[in-house]
Design a protein around this motif. Structure first.
Motif, PDB file in Angstrom:
ATOM      1  N   SER B  70      -2.095   1.924   0.436  1.00 29.49           N
ATOM      2  CA  SER B  70      -0.406   2.350   0.883  1.00 29.49           C
ATOM      3  C   SER B  70      -0.815   3.075   2.409  1.00 29.49           C
ATOM      4  CB  SER B  70       0.185   2.978  -0.247  1.00 29.49           C
ATOM      5  OG  SER B  70       0.586   2.903   0.903  1.00 29.49           O
ATOM      6  N   PRO B  71      -0.388   2.536   3.722  1.00 28.43           N
ATOM      7  CA  PRO B  71       0.178   3.222   4.076  1.00 28.43           C
ATOM      8  C   PRO B  71       0.861   4.616   4.929  1.00 28.43           C
ATOM      9  CG  PRO B  71       1.692   1.591   4.062  1.00 28.43           C
ATOM     10  CD  PRO B  71       1.105   0.878   3.086  1.00 28.43           C
ATOM     11  N   HIS B  72       0.895   4.731   3.407  1.00 30.51           N
ATOM     12  CA  HIS B  72       1.663   5.960   3.177  1.00 30.51           C
ATOM     13  C   HIS B  72       0.331   7.133   2.393  1.00 30.51           C
ATOM     14  CE1 HIS B  72       6.087   6.321   2.146  1.00 30.51           C
ATOM     15  NE2 HIS B  72       5.576   4.682   2.026  1.00 30.51           N
ATOM     16  N   LEU B  75      -2.471   5.142   7.293  1.00 29.65           N
ATOM     17  CA  LEU B  75      -1.473   4.661   8.239  1.00 29.65           C
ATOM     18  C   LEU B  75      -2.126   5.344   9.597  1.00 29.65           C
ATOM     19  CD1 LEU B  75      -0.345   2.267   9.727  1.00 29.65           C
ATOM     20  CD2 LEU B  75       2.113   3.449   9.272  1.00 29.65           C
ATOM     21  N   GLU B  93      -1.265  -2.582  11.792  1.00 27.34           N
ATOM     22  CA  GLU B  93      -0.009  -2.599  10.145  1.00 27.34           C
ATOM     23  C   GLU B  93      -1.345  -2.637   9.528  1.00 27.34           C
ATOM     24  OE1 GLU B  93       2.846  -2.863  10.221  1.00 27.34           O
ATOM     25  OE2 GLU B  93       3.506  -3.024  12.416  1.00 27.34           O
ATOM     26  N   ASN B  96      -1.415  -3.756   1.968  1.00 29.83           N
ATOM     27  CA  ASN B  96      -1.820  -2.114   1.016  1.00 29.83           C
ATOM     28  C   ASN B  96      -1.628  -3.405  -0.261  1.00 29.83           C
ATOM     29  OD1 ASN B  96      -1.746  -0.710  -1.229  1.00 29.83           O
ATOM     30  ND2 ASN B  96       0.787  -0.152  -0.658  1.00 29.83           N
ATOM     31  N   GLU B  99      -3.395  -0.545  -4.126  1.00 26.50           N
ATOM     32  CA  GLU B  99      -1.731  -0.390  -4.720  1.00 26.50           C
ATOM     33  C   GLU B  99      -0.838  -1.037  -5.766  1.00 26.50           C
ATOM     34  OE1 GLU B  99      -2.926   1.919  -2.613  1.00 26.50           O
ATOM     35  OE2 GLU B  99      -3.171   3.868  -2.634  1.00 26.50           O
ATOM     36  N   HIS B 100      -0.930  -2.241  -4.740  1.00 23.88           N
ATOM     37  CA  HIS B 100      -0.168  -2.823  -5.350  1.00 23.88           C
ATOM     38  C   HIS B 100      -0.293  -4.551  -5.600  1.00 23.88           C
ATOM     39  CE1 HIS B 100       3.476  -1.569  -2.162  1.00 23.88           C
ATOM     40  NE2 HIS B 100       2.936  -0.700  -2.898  1.00 23.88           N
ATOM     41  N   LEU B 118      -0.364 -10.957   0.989  1.00 26.76           N
ATOM     42  CA  LEU B 118       0.565  -9.331   2.054  1.00 26.76           C
ATOM     43  C   LEU B 118      -0.981  -9.408   3.203  1.00 26.76           C
ATOM     44  CD1 LEU B 118      -0.209  -7.407  -1.316  1.00 26.76           C
ATOM     45  CD2 LEU B 118       1.876  -8.509  -0.114  1.00 26.76           C
ATOM     46  N   LEU B 121       1.849 -11.324   5.657  1.00 23.34           N
ATOM     47  CA  LEU B 121       3.059 -10.349   6.119  1.00 23.34           C
ATOM     48  C   LEU B 121       2.649  -9.905   7.341  1.00 23.34           C
ATOM     49  CD1 LEU B 121       5.130 -10.825   3.516  1.00 23.34           C
ATOM     50  CD2 LEU B 121       4.877  -8.663   3.752  1.00 23.34           C
ATOM     51  N   LYS B 125       3.691  -9.317  11.096  1.00 25.53           N
ATOM     52  CA  LYS B 125       4.396  -8.543  11.591  1.00 25.53           C
ATOM     53  C   LYS B 125       3.540  -7.496  12.813  1.00 25.53           C
ATOM     54  CE  LYS B 125       6.586  -3.602  10.554  1.00 25.53           C
ATOM     55  NZ  LYS B 125       5.392  -2.581   9.708  1.00 25.53           N
ATOM     56  N   PHE B 653      10.464  -1.873  13.192  1.00 22.09           N
ATOM     57  CA  PHE B 653      11.036  -3.248  11.736  1.00 22.09           C
ATOM     58  C   PHE B 653      11.998  -4.087  12.912  1.00 22.09           C
ATOM     59  CE2 PHE B 653       9.566   0.908   9.511  1.00 22.09           C
ATOM     60  CZ  PHE B 653       9.159   0.396   8.160  1.00 22.09           C
TER      61      PHE B 653
END
Ligand SMILES: Cc1cc2nc3c(=O)[nH]c(=O)nc-3n(C[C@H](O)[C@H](O)[C@H](O)COP(=O)(O)OP(=O)(O)OC[C@H]3O[C@@H](n4cnc5c(N)ncnc54)[C@H](O)[C@@H]3O)c2cc1C
Ligand code: SF4
Ligand code: SF4
Lengths: 437, 666
Positions: B70-72, B75, B93, B96, B99-100, B118, B121, B125, B653
Motif C-alpha cells: 500500500s502507498p500508505h 510511498l 506511483e 498496491n 493488500e489489494h 493495477l 492504472l 497515472k 490527482f
C-alpha cells in the motif's frame, strides 16, 4: 468472460484515501478473500468524486460502480463526505428519472477499521452484478419508448393596461438616464430598446413566454450599459440564482416585474406565484386566475413527470434513448439557458475529455446527464431548453426530476429565496443517507 | 514518449506466492511508455532501493511505478529513493498488488491479471505526474493566545519563555479567567489567587507578551505561519498608558452599587472599576451602561479627580492588526445558567430549584466568591438574603449535566471534586454547620482525588445522598429541599439555609462565532474540536490553530494547564523552522476558464479559496476569478468536484490522471 464462458463483471471503485482505501488495506492485512473483479481508483476524498467520473466508468464498460469513503464525522478533510453525500442524493434521482439500473451503483461508508465490510461489500456487489449480466442499457442502440407529452395551461389574456404602463415607465427610465437599455419583448421576439422614442416596440401579451434573463450573459448586451429587464415571476427566479452565484450585481440591473396571468405554457400549469417578488417595480395586477397551488407549494413536476416516473426503469430508459438519439449536439439548450454561463463549457474541455463531444448515444447521454446535473438545485423551470431544442427533446422532464428531488430532500427551490445559500456547495448533517451502506 | 520504470516486488512470498511476478514483468514491459519492468525480492530493502536508484540513472527514467504494498506503507520510502537518484519524488506511483491483490485472492491466474491491470492504472497515472516542489510557507514566529484564563496564561508564558513573541487577547478588563475568582483549589487546597496572581503579573510584565485586555478578535485572515488578526479594543474610556492605577476615580465615583461581574452578582462595584484588586492590567474601565456622564452627560467626577488626565469619555472602539504565525484558543467556559431563560431550545433550565427566585439558591461560582478571602464578604460565610451564617447547606451536583431531558448529556467532570471541596471549606468556616450533598455518582479519578472526597465525608462530616432533588421551596424562611436517597430508598427533605447548585460547564459565549472565524470545528454543545481525540488532542483541523483548557471540554486546572503547555509546545514546533514545508498536492484554478461562480469557495472545507481578479500586467481589470490559497488548501479536491466549468484541478490527482486511469480499465 472467463475461460468457462462465465461472465466476469468489471467493477470500478472510487474510494477515498483515508478510510475506504485503508479499509481495503486492512482486508488485505487480515487476508480476507474476495473476488478479483474490483479496480480501486484512489482519490483523496469522496468530496473529489464527481458524477462525471461515475458516468465515465460506465462508458468504459464497467458493469457496476462503487463509491466509498469515510463515515460521517470521520472525513479526513472534515466535510468532503458531506458534500459528496448531498450530490449523490441528487444524482441518484437523476439516474432514477433516466431509468438507470440503480442496482449497478453503490455507495458505502467504509472506515479504515472495516476490512470485513470491504470484503462483504465487494463480494456482494460482484455476485449481484454477475447475476445482472453485462451492463449495456444506457448505451442501447435505439430506444422505442415515447415520452409523455407535457400538458399546457390555457392561455389567458394579460392584464389590460400593463403594456401601456410598461412603455411609459421605460420611457421615463431611458429619458432620465436610470438605464441605458431596456431588454424586453417585441413583436417578433426580444428587443433591446435604447431610445425613449422607441418604447413603442415593447409589447406585453400572452406571447411573452420566453425568459429574457438569458440575454444578460451576452457580451453584446452587457456592452450596452445599465439595463432594465422585463421579467415574469418565473424568469425572476433566474436572477436570484445568478445573484447567488456572483454572476450579477443586482444593483446594476433595473428589474421590471410583470404581473402575469400565465402564457399558456406547460410551466404555467404548475405556476404558484404570479407576481415577481424581488423586482424593482411591478407592473399590472393579476386577474383572479386560479393558481396551480398555494405559493411555494412543492413543485409538482406536473402530470408529465408523474407519468414518466410511473413507468418501469427499463421503459424510462427506452424513452430517453429514443429522445437522445435525435440530439444533434447543437447546444441550443445550453445557449438559451440563463444559468449556463460558463465561458468554456465542460463539453469543450479536451484534456481530459470529460464528455464525449460526438453526437453518439454515449456522447449524448453524457452530455444530457451533465447538462441536467449542472442545473441541480439551480434550474428555475423556465423551459427555454425544451422550447429551443430543434429535435424536440423534452429536457424539461430531467430538470423537473431534479427540482422535485431538491424540494423533497432539502426543502429547496431554486431562485425562491435570496438569502438561502446554493444547494450544491453546502451540506447539512441531516442530509439523508439511507441509500448509503 | 515517457520512460517509466516498473519495479515489481515479490515481498518475499507475500506477493510472489499468488502473483506470477515473472510473467507480470514481461507483460508490463509491453505497456506503452514503459522503459523497463523487473521484479525483485524486496524492493523496499536497501538493495531494492539501490536497484530503483540505479535504474533511474541508467535508463534515464522520468517516472517510476513500484508494484508492491500500500502507498500508505511505503510511498514516502520510494519517493525518498527517487529523490536521491535525482528524480522528482512526485513522479513515483505505487500499485498496491499486495493488500489489494495477492493477500485477498488465491487464484494465481486471476491475481496476476488483476496485478497487471493495477500496474497499468498506475503507469497511466505516472505518465501524467507533474514534477512538484513542496510549498514553502514563511513563518511569522509570533503567537496569538485568545483568552487569558489559566490555560491561556500558561500557554502564553510557555511560548514567550521559549523565545517567541505572544499577543494575548482577553475580552474582560483583566486576565485571570475563572480561576482568579476561585477560593481554594482541589485537591491540595492551595489558595487560587496565591498561585495564579504571580502568573498573571508575569504575563503583564513579560517583555515578549503584548496584552490586549478588554478586546476581542474581530477578524482572522491568512493561514498557518501567516495570520493577520484584527483585534477590536473595546472603548475603555480610560487611557491605560496614562493611568497609574491610583484608584482615585473609583473612590470618587458616586455610583457604587452596580453588580460586580467578577463576584457573579454577589458583590458591588463602582461604574469605573477594576474587577478585582489583583487585576492585570490593574487599570480601571468605565462601564458605559451605568456611567452617568456617558448616559446623560452628568457627573464626570472621575475625570476631574484623575491627576493623570487618563479619563476620556470620547473613547471609541479601536481596530488594530497583528501578524502572527499560530493561534492558541483558550476561551474557557461558562456555567449553565440554570434560571428560566435559555439560549438553546434543548435546554429547559431548572425552575424547580428556584434559582434567581430565592436569593439563597446560588450557583457554584457564586459560592466560590462567598468562600474567597478577597470576596464580597471577605471570606466570612454569609448568605445573600440576610447575611446570616448558614448552618445547613445543601449542595446539588450534576445540575444540567448528564441530563438528556433538559440539560446536557455530558458529564462536567469537575463538579464532584469542587462540591467535595465546597463541603470541606464550608465546614472549615462554619464548624457547627452541616453540609448535605446530593449526587448521582462520585467521579473522582485523578491523583489524590478519591482521597480528597473521602476526606470531605469522613473528616469533615459531609452527608452524601445519592439521588436527585426534585424541588426546592421556601417555607418560613427556610429552603426546603426535597429529594431522594436512592441508596437508602427513602425520600429526604432537608431544611437548608443556603443551596449551592453545581451547574454544568458550557463553552464561553461567542465561541462558535470565534471558531467560524478561525475555521475550527465545534461539537453540538459548542466545545471546540481537536483534530484527533487521542493522537492530536491540541491541534485543530485548521492548520496552525491549537486549543487548550475548558474551551475544548470540561476540565480542571491541572488538565487545562497540561493541555496549555502541550499547545505551547506545538506552537514552538511550528516556529522551529523559518519556513514550513507543505505538501504540494493541492488545488489550483485555471483562471482563464473560471467563471467566478464561487461554488468552490462555498464548498471548500478549509476556506482556502478566495475571490480574486485577473488583471493585465498593466493592472487593467480583466475578470473575476476564484483563487486557491496554497497555505490553506489541504488537497481534498471538493472544489474540483463542484466546479461546473472544470476549472479547478488537483495536483497529484489531476483530472487527466484520473480519466487516464479509468480509461486504462477499458
Ligand atoms: C465552582 C468551580 C470551582 C472550581 N474549582 C476548581 C478547583 O478547585 N480546582 C481545579 O483544578 N479546577 C477548579 N475549577 C475548574 C477551573 O475553573 C477550570 O479548570 C479553569 O478555570 C479552566 O481554565 P481556562 O483558562 O480554560 O478557562 P477560563 O478560566 O474560563 O478562562 C477563559 C478566559 O478566556 C476569556 N475569553 C472567553 N471568550 C473569549 C473571547 N471570545 N475572546 C477573548 N477572551 C475570551 C475569558 O474572559 C476568560 O478570561 C472549578 C470550576 C468551577 C466552576
Ligand atoms: S482541494 Fe479542498 S482544501 Fe483545497 S481548495 Fe479545493 S476544496 Fe479547498
Ligand atoms: S467553481 Fe469553478 S468556475 Fe466556479 S469559481 Fe470555482 S473554479 Fe471558478
Amino acid at each position: 468472460m472467463n475461460e468457462a464462458g462465465q461472465f466476469e463483471p468489471k467493477i470500478v471503485a472510487y474510494v477515498c484515501n483515508w478510510c475506504t482505501y485503508l479499509g481495503a488495506d486492512l482486508a488485505g492485512t487480515t487476508r480476507l478473500e474476495y473476488p478479483p473483479n474490483v479496480r480501486i481508483i484512489r482519490l483523496p476524498c469522496t468530496g473529489r468524486i464527481d458524477f462525471n467520473l461515475i458516468v465515465k466508468a460506465f462508458e468504459i464498460g464497467a458493469d457496476a460502480v462503487l463509491v466509498s469513503g469515510c463515515h460521517p464525522g470521520d472525513c479526513h478533510y472534515t466535510a468532503g463526505n458531506y458534500h459528496a453525500r448531498r450530490r449523490w442524493i441528487l444524482f441518484r434521482e437523476l439516474l432514477e428519472a433516466l431509468g438507470f439500473e440503480m442496482e449497478r451503483i453503490h455507495f458505502t461508508w467504509i472506515s479504515a477499521a472495516e476490512g470485513r465490510k470491504w470484503q462483504q461489500v465487494v463480494t456482494e456487489i460482484t455476485e449481484q452484478t454477475r447475476k445482472l449480466g453485462p451492463y449495456k442499457n444506457l448505451y442501447a442502440d435505439t430506444g422505442n419508448g415515447s415520452l409523455p407529452i407535457p400538458e399546457a395551461a390555457p392561455a389567458v389574456d394579460q392584464p389590460a393596461g400593463s403594456e401601456g404602463s410598461l412603455r411609459q415607465r421605460c420611457h421615463q427610465l431611458l429619458a432620465d438616464g436610470t438605464v441605458k437599455v431596456v431588454i424586453g419583448y417585441g413583436t417578433g421576439g426580444p428587443v433591446c430598446v435604447t431610445k425613449p422614442a422607441d418604447v413603442g416596440r415593447l409589447v406585453w401579451n400572452n406571447q411573452c413566454s420566453s425568459n429574457l434573463t438569458t440575454y444578460l450573459k451576452r457580451q453584446e448586451v452587457r456592452k450596452l450599459g445599465r439595463a432594465a429587464i422585463v421579467v415574469k415571476v418565473c424568469d425572476e427566479r433566474a436572477l436570484v440564482v445568478l445573484e447567488k452565484e456572483s454572476q450579477l450585481d443586482r444593483k446594476d440591473l433595473h428589474v421590471m416585474g410583470m404581473a402575469c396571468n400565465g402564457m399558456g405554457q406547460p410551466k404555467c400549469a404548475t405556476c404558484d406565484v404570479r407576481v415577481p417578488r424581488f423586482a424593482d417595480e411591478v407592473i399590472g395586477e393579476v386577474a383572479s386566475v386560479p393558481l396551480a397551488g398555494p405559493p411555494n407549494a412543492a413543485p409538482r413536476g406536473g402530470a408529465a413527470l408523474e407519468v414518466l416516473l410511473a413507468k418501469s426503469p427499463a421503459e424510462r430508459m427506452a424513452c430517453w434513448a429514443r429522445e437522445f438519439e435525435r440530439c444533434v449536439k447543437c447546444y441550443a439548450c445550453r445557449q438559451v439557458c440563463p444559468l449556463c454561463y460558463c465561458e468554456r463549457c465542460i463539453v469543450e474541455k479536451n484534456r481530459p475529455t470529460v464528455i464525449d463531444p460526438s453526437p453518439t448515444v454515449k456522447g449524448n447521454f453524457a452530455w444530457h446527464i451533465t447538462r441536467a446535473f449542472h442545473l441541480a438545485g439551480r434550474c428555475i423551470g423556465c423551459d427555454e431548453c425544451t422550447r429551443a431544442c430543434p429535435a424536440g427533446i423534452d429536457l424539461r422532464l430531467l430538470n423537473l426530476s431534479l427540482a422535485k428531488a431538491a424540494e423533497e430532500h432539502f426543502g429547496y427551490r431554486a431562485g425562491i429565496n435570496r438569502d438561502v445559500e446554493p444547494l450544491i456547495g453546502a451540506y447539512s448533517l441531516q442530509d439523508k443517507e439511507n441509500f448509503i451502506r | 514518449m515517457s520512460r517509466i520504470g516498473v519495479f515489481i516486488c515479490w515481498c518475499g512470498e507475500n506477493i510472489a506466492r499468488t502473483v506470477d511476478v515473472d510473467a507480470l514483468a514481461q507483460e508490463v514491459s509491453k505497456f506503452p511508455g514503459v522503459r523497463c519492468a523487473m521484479n525483485y525480492k524486496y524492493v523496499c530493502s536497501d538493495p531494492g532501493q539501490a536497484l530503483v536508484r540505479e535504474k533511474i540513472a541508467a535508463e534515464k527514467l522520468d517516472a517510476v511505478v513500484i508494484a508492491s504494498c500500500s502507498p500508505h506503507m511505503h510511498l514516502k520510502t520510494f519517493r525518498r529513493a527517487a529523490q536521491l537518484a535525482g528524480l522528482n519524488p512526485y513522479k513515483v506511483e505505487m500499485a498496491n498488488i499486495r493488500e489489494h491483490c495477492s493477500w485477498v485472492h488465491h487464484d494465481r491466474a486471476k491475481a496476476t491479471a488483476k496485478a497487471a491491470s493495477l500496474i497499468r492504472l498506475s503507469v497511466e497515472k505516472a505518465r501524467l505526474d507533474h514534477e512538484l516542489q513542496p510549498i514553502r510557507v514563511p513563518v511569522t514566529r509570533r503567537a496569538l493566545v485568545i483568552g487569558g484564563g489559566v490555560a491561556g496564561i500558561q500557554a502564553a508564558l510557555d511560548i514567550a519563555d521559549a523565545g517567541y513573541e505572544v499577543v494575548m487577547v482577553e475580552r474582560e478588563p483583566s486576565i485571570g479567567g475563572k480561576m482568579a475568582g476561585l477560593s481554594e483549589t482541589f485537591p491540595t487546597l492551595d489558595c487560587s489567587q496565591c498561585i495564579l496572581t504571580p502568573r498573571m503579573v508575569e504575563v503583564g510584565q513579560h517583555p515578549r507578551i503584548k496584552l490586549y485586555s478588554y478586546s476581542e478578535v474581530e477578524r482572522v485572515e491568512g493561514y498557518i505561519g501567516n495570520f493577520t488578526i484584527t483585534i477590536r479594543q473595546k472603548a475603555r474610556y480610560v487611557d491605560i498608558s496614562k493611568c497609574t492605577g491610583c484608584g482615585d476615580c473609583w473612590s470618587v465615583c458616586p455610583l457604587k452599587r452596580n453588580k460586580s461581574e467578577f463576584d457573579y452578582g454577589m458583590g458591588v462595584r463602582a461604574s469605573i472599576y477594576v474587577p478585582f484588586p489583583q487585576a492585570v492590567p490593574a487599570r480601571p474601565v468605565i462601564d458605559a451602561k451605568t456611567c452617568a456622564k456617558i448616559i446623560r452627560n452628568g457627573c464626570g467626577l472621575c475625570e476631574k479627580k484623575c491627576k493623570a488626565g487618563a479619563i476620556n469619555f470620547q473613547d471609541t472602539d479601536k481596530l488594530v492588526e497583528e501578524k502572527v504565525g499560530a493561534v492558541v484558543v483558550a476561551t474557557g467556559y461558562k456555567l449553565y445558567d440554570i434560571g428560566e431563560k435559555q439560549d438553546k431550545a434543548s435546554l429547559a433550565g431548572y425552575g424547580e430549584y428556584g434559582y434567581g427566585q430565592y436569593k439563597d439558591v446560588i450557583d457554584s461560582l457564586q459560592f466560590e466568591r462567598l468562600l474567597s478571602a478577597s470576596g464580597p464578604t471577605n471570606g466570612v460565610l454569609k448568605r445573600p438574603s440576610d447575611g446570616a451564617e448558614p448552618k445547613n447547606v445543601v449542595f446539588i451536583s450534576c445540575v444540567g449535566s448528564r441530563d438528556n431531558a433538559k440539560g446536557l448529556p455530558y458529564c462536567s467532570k469537575i463538579c464532584c471534586m469542587y462540591t467535595a471541596k465546597h463541603a470541606m471549606l464550608y465546614k472549615h468556616k462554619v464548624h457547627d454547620g452541616q453540609a448535605h450533598v446530593f449526587y448521582m455518582d462520585i467521579r473522582a479519578g485523578g491523583k489524590g482525588y478519591e482521597e480528597f472526597v473521602r476526606r470531605a465525608i469522613e473528616q469533615d462530616g459531609a452527608k452524601y445522598y445519592r439521588g436527585r432533588v426534585s424541588k426546592i421551596t421556601q417555607e418560613d424562611g427556610k429552603l426546603v429541599v426535597r429529594g431522594a436517597d436512592t441508596l437508602a430508598g427513602v425520600p429526604i427533605t432537608v431544611e437548608a439555609d443556603l443551596v449551592v447548585l453545581a451547574a454544568a460547564m458550557r463553552p464561553a459565549d461567542g465561541v462558535a462565532e470565534l471558531a467560524q472565524k478561525l475555521n475550527v470545528g465545534y461539537d453540538e454543545f459548542g466545545f471546540l474540536l481537536e483534530s484527533h481525540p487521542k493522537l492530536r488532542p491540541v491541534e485543530t483541523n485548521a492548520a496552525g490553530v491549537f486549543v487548550c483548557g475548558a474551551c475544548q471540554a470540561p476540565k480542571d486546572i491541572p488538565e487545562s494547564v497540561a493541555q496549555a503547555s502541550a499547545a505551547a509546545s506545538k506552537v514552538a514546533v511550528t516556529f522551529a523552522a523559518d519556513e514550513l514545508m507543505r505538501e504540494p498536492e493541492i488545488a489550483g484554478i485555471n483562471e482563464q476558464t473560471c467563471v467566478a461562480c464561487y461554488a468552490c469557495l462555498r464548498a471548500c472545507p478549509y476556506h482556502a479559496i478566495e475571490q480574486a481578479e485577473v488583471r493585465t500586467p498593466r493592472g487593467v481589470f480583466v475578470k473575476h476569478t476564484a483563487r486557491v490559497n496554497p497555505g490553506l488548501c489541504m488537497g481534498c479536491g471538493t472544489c474540483v468536484a463542484v466546479c461546473p466549468s472544470k476549472s479547478a484541478d488537483l495536483e497529484g490527482f489531476t483530472e487527466q490522471q484520473i480519466y487516464a486511469m479509468v480509461e486504462s480499465l477499458v
